[in-house]
Design a protein around this motif. Structure first.
Motif, mmCIF file in Angstrom:
data_model
loop_
_atom_site.group_PDB
_atom_site.id
_atom_site.type_symbol
_atom_site.label_atom_id
_atom_site.label_comp_id
_atom_site.label_asym_id
_atom_site.label_seq_id
_atom_site.Cartn_x
_atom_site.Cartn_y
_atom_site.Cartn_z
ATOM 1 N N ILE A 72 0.838 -1.198 0.000
ATOM 2 C CA ILE A 72 0.000 0.000 0.000
ATOM 3 C C ILE A 72 0.876 1.252 0.000
ATOM 4 N N LEU A 73 0.583 2.136 -0.919
ATOM 5 C CA LEU A 73 1.241 3.443 -1.004
ATOM 6 C C LEU A 73 0.342 4.462 -0.317
ATOM 7 N N VAL A 74 0.820 5.056 0.769
ATOM 8 C CA VAL A 74 0.049 6.080 1.477
ATOM 9 C C VAL A 74 0.447 7.436 0.894
ATOM 10 N N LEU A 75 -0.479 8.063 0.200
ATOM 11 C CA LEU A 75 -0.199 9.353 -0.436
ATOM 12 C C LEU A 75 -0.239 10.487 0.596
ATOM 13 N N PRO A 76 0.463 11.590 0.322
ATOM 14 C CA PRO A 76 0.379 12.749 1.223
ATOM 15 C C PRO A 76 -1.076 13.188 1.368
ATOM 16 N N PRO A 77 -1.538 13.439 2.580
ATOM 17 C CA PRO A 77 -2.939 13.822 2.783
ATOM 18 C C PRO A 77 -3.258 15.194 2.198
ATOM 19 N N VAL A 78 -4.500 15.358 1.793
ATOM 20 C CA VAL A 78 -5.032 16.675 1.465
ATOM 21 C C VAL A 78 -5.496 17.305 2.773
ATOM 22 N N ASN A 79 -5.055 18.507 3.042
ATOM 23 C CA ASN A 79 -5.333 19.165 4.319
ATOM 24 C C ASN A 79 -6.378 20.258 4.156
ATOM 25 N N ASP A 80 -7.577 20.002 4.647
ATOM 26 C CA ASP A 80 -8.641 21.004 4.611
ATOM 27 C C ASP A 80 -8.689 21.847 5.885
ATOM 28 N N LEU A 98 0.875 6.060 -10.763
ATOM 29 C CA LEU A 98 1.409 5.767 -9.428
ATOM 30 C C LEU A 98 1.878 4.316 -9.356
ATOM 31 N N GLN A 99 1.100 3.423 -9.953
ATOM 32 C CA GLN A 99 1.474 2.018 -9.938
ATOM 33 C C GLN A 99 2.757 1.789 -10.728
ATOM 34 N N GLU A 100 2.898 2.511 -11.821
ATOM 35 C CA GLU A 100 4.100 2.399 -12.648
ATOM 36 C C GLU A 100 5.333 2.907 -11.917
ATOM 37 N N ILE A 101 5.186 3.994 -11.167
ATOM 38 C CA ILE A 101 6.320 4.613 -10.478
ATOM 39 C C ILE A 101 6.721 3.808 -9.239
ATOM 40 N N PHE A 102 5.742 3.447 -8.419
ATOM 41 C CA PHE A 102 6.044 2.817 -7.124
ATOM 42 C C PHE A 102 5.912 1.298 -7.141
ATOM 43 N N GLY A 103 5.138 0.764 -8.056
ATOM 44 C CA GLY A 103 4.913 -0.675 -8.071
ATOM 45 C C GLY A 103 3.993 -1.153 -6.970
ATOM 46 N N ALA A 104 3.219 -0.258 -6.392
ATOM 47 C CA ALA A 104 2.307 -0.614 -5.301
ATOM 48 C C ALA A 104 1.029 -1.234 -5.852
ATOM 49 N N ASP A 105 0.400 -2.079 -5.051
ATOM 50 C CA ASP A 105 -0.872 -2.680 -5.438
ATOM 51 C C ASP A 105 -2.041 -1.720 -5.245
ATOM 52 N N ALA A 106 -1.977 -0.937 -4.176
ATOM 53 C CA ALA A 106 -3.071 -0.020 -3.855
ATOM 54 C C ALA A 106 -2.516 1.263 -3.256
ATOM 55 N N ALA A 107 -3.326 2.300 -3.294
ATOM 56 C CA ALA A 107 -2.928 3.585 -2.706
ATOM 57 C C ALA A 107 -4.003 4.061 -1.748
ATOM 58 N N LEU A 108 -3.566 4.673 -0.654
ATOM 59 C CA LEU A 108 -4.484 5.217 0.341
ATOM 60 C C LEU A 108 -4.556 6.730 0.170
ATOM 61 N N TYR A 109 -5.762 7.234 -0.067
ATOM 62 C CA TYR A 109 -6.014 8.662 -0.266
ATOM 63 C C TYR A 109 -6.653 9.211 1.002
ATOM 64 N N ILE A 110 -5.977 10.141 1.667
ATOM 65 C CA ILE A 110 -6.450 10.680 2.945
ATOM 66 C C ILE A 110 -6.809 12.152 2.789
ATOM 67 N N ALA A 134 -10.200 15.086 12.577
ATOM 68 C CA ALA A 134 -11.187 14.377 11.771
ATOM 69 C C ALA A 134 -10.591 14.116 10.399
ATOM 70 N N ALA A 135 -10.681 12.882 9.945
ATOM 71 C CA ALA A 135 -10.102 12.520 8.649
ATOM 72 C C ALA A 135 -10.959 11.473 7.969
ATOM 73 N N GLU A 136 -10.847 11.421 6.653
ATOM 74 C CA GLU A 136 -11.495 10.381 5.870
ATOM 75 C C GLU A 136 -10.482 9.812 4.891
ATOM 76 N N ALA A 137 -10.677 8.569 4.489
ATOM 77 C CA ALA A 137 -9.698 7.923 3.623
ATOM 78 C C ALA A 137 -10.383 6.922 2.706
ATOM 79 N N LYS A 138 -9.737 6.654 1.585
ATOM 80 C CA LYS A 138 -10.214 5.608 0.685
ATOM 81 C C LYS A 138 -9.014 4.856 0.119
ATOM 82 N N LEU A 139 -9.188 3.550 -0.038
ATOM 83 C CA LEU A 139 -8.144 2.674 -0.560
ATOM 84 C C LEU A 139 -8.526 2.276 -1.983
ATOM 85 N N ILE A 140 -7.629 2.586 -2.927
ATOM 86 C CA ILE A 140 -7.904 2.361 -4.344
ATOM 87 C C ILE A 140 -6.929 1.349 -4.931
#
Length: 225
Positions: A41-49, A103-115, A134-140
């Motif tokens: 799993i590739l954890v991407l930098p979070p979007v900060n609202d 992202l898959q091509e660059i990192f070779g990860a199976d999935a990415a976590l979007y926070i 408070a945070a929300e996330a999705k795994l793609i």
């Protein structure tokens, strides 16, 4: 009249002061997760609202532990952060806008976590200071773009000045607010949010990730037919 006002203040304080408050969760269909079970799993930098500039790194830094303990390989945050910055990507929004296949091509990860961080930091109220994360996330799935899992969690911690009287509570809230700004009391809350959001909970499907291939409990939560 004075007595009624005092009672109203005490009732308000009692309703506001307390420990932690969390959001409710419901069970979810995890069939897509099982069908596209990721090993990495590739954890991407979070979007900060939120308005706190520390929020993204505070939340991001605490994600690796619960996901790794759940049984997945997690790409090191420092490596991911460095790679993005070296390629001109300096924010969570920019990173999360990169196509999944790229992202898959660059990192070779199976999935990415979007926070996405919805709230982070301390706020001052009449009789207390409240820290909230408070945070929300999705795994793609990066190969197919399939949504495997999504979740959200909110956690608040208030100061405890209820036994100091009205004046003491007001003064205590101001002191606590200053202390919050100096020590970032939201950081440990962020770690708790991460643990609660991603830790597998077989008894309540969807409230956390499924156990991954590296876990001894892998596939123990698969429903029997």
């Amino acid at each position: 009249m004075k007595l009624n006002f005092k009672c109203a203040v005490l009732l308000t304080a009692a309703s506001l002061l307390g420990g932690c408050a969390t959001t409710a969760t419901t069970q979810k269909d995890m069939s897509d997760f099982r069908a596209h079970m990721p090993r990495s799993i590739l954890v991407l930098p979070p979007v900060n609202d939120s308005l706190d500039i520390k929020a993204a790194y505070s939340v991001w830094s605490g994600v690796t532990v619960p996901i790794a303990e759940a049984g997945y390989y997690v790409f090191p945050m420092a490596v991911v952060d460095s790679m993005f910055k070296e390629n001109g990507v300096h924010s969570g929004a920019e990173a999360q806008n990169i196509p999944a296949k790229k992202l898959q091509e660059i990192f070779g990860a199976d999935a990415a976590l979007y926070i996405r961080i919805k709230q982070y930091g301390a706020s001052y109220q009449v009789l207390q200071s409240v820290s909230t994360v408070a945070a929300e996330a999705k795994l793609i799935d990066l190969k197919t773009g399939t949504l495997l899992w999504s979740g959200s969690k909110s956690l608040s911690q208030s100061s405890n000045n209820g036994d100091s009287g009205l004046i003491g509570a007001l003064v205590g809230a101001v002191i606590d607010q200053v202390s919050n700004s100096l020590s970032d009391r939201s950081y440990p809350l962020a770690n708790q949010v991460n643990m609660m959001m991603y830790t597998p909970t077989p008894s309540r499907p969807g409230t956390g990730l499924l156990y991954g291939p590296r876990s001894p409990q892998y596939q123990q939560d698969v429903p029997t037919k």
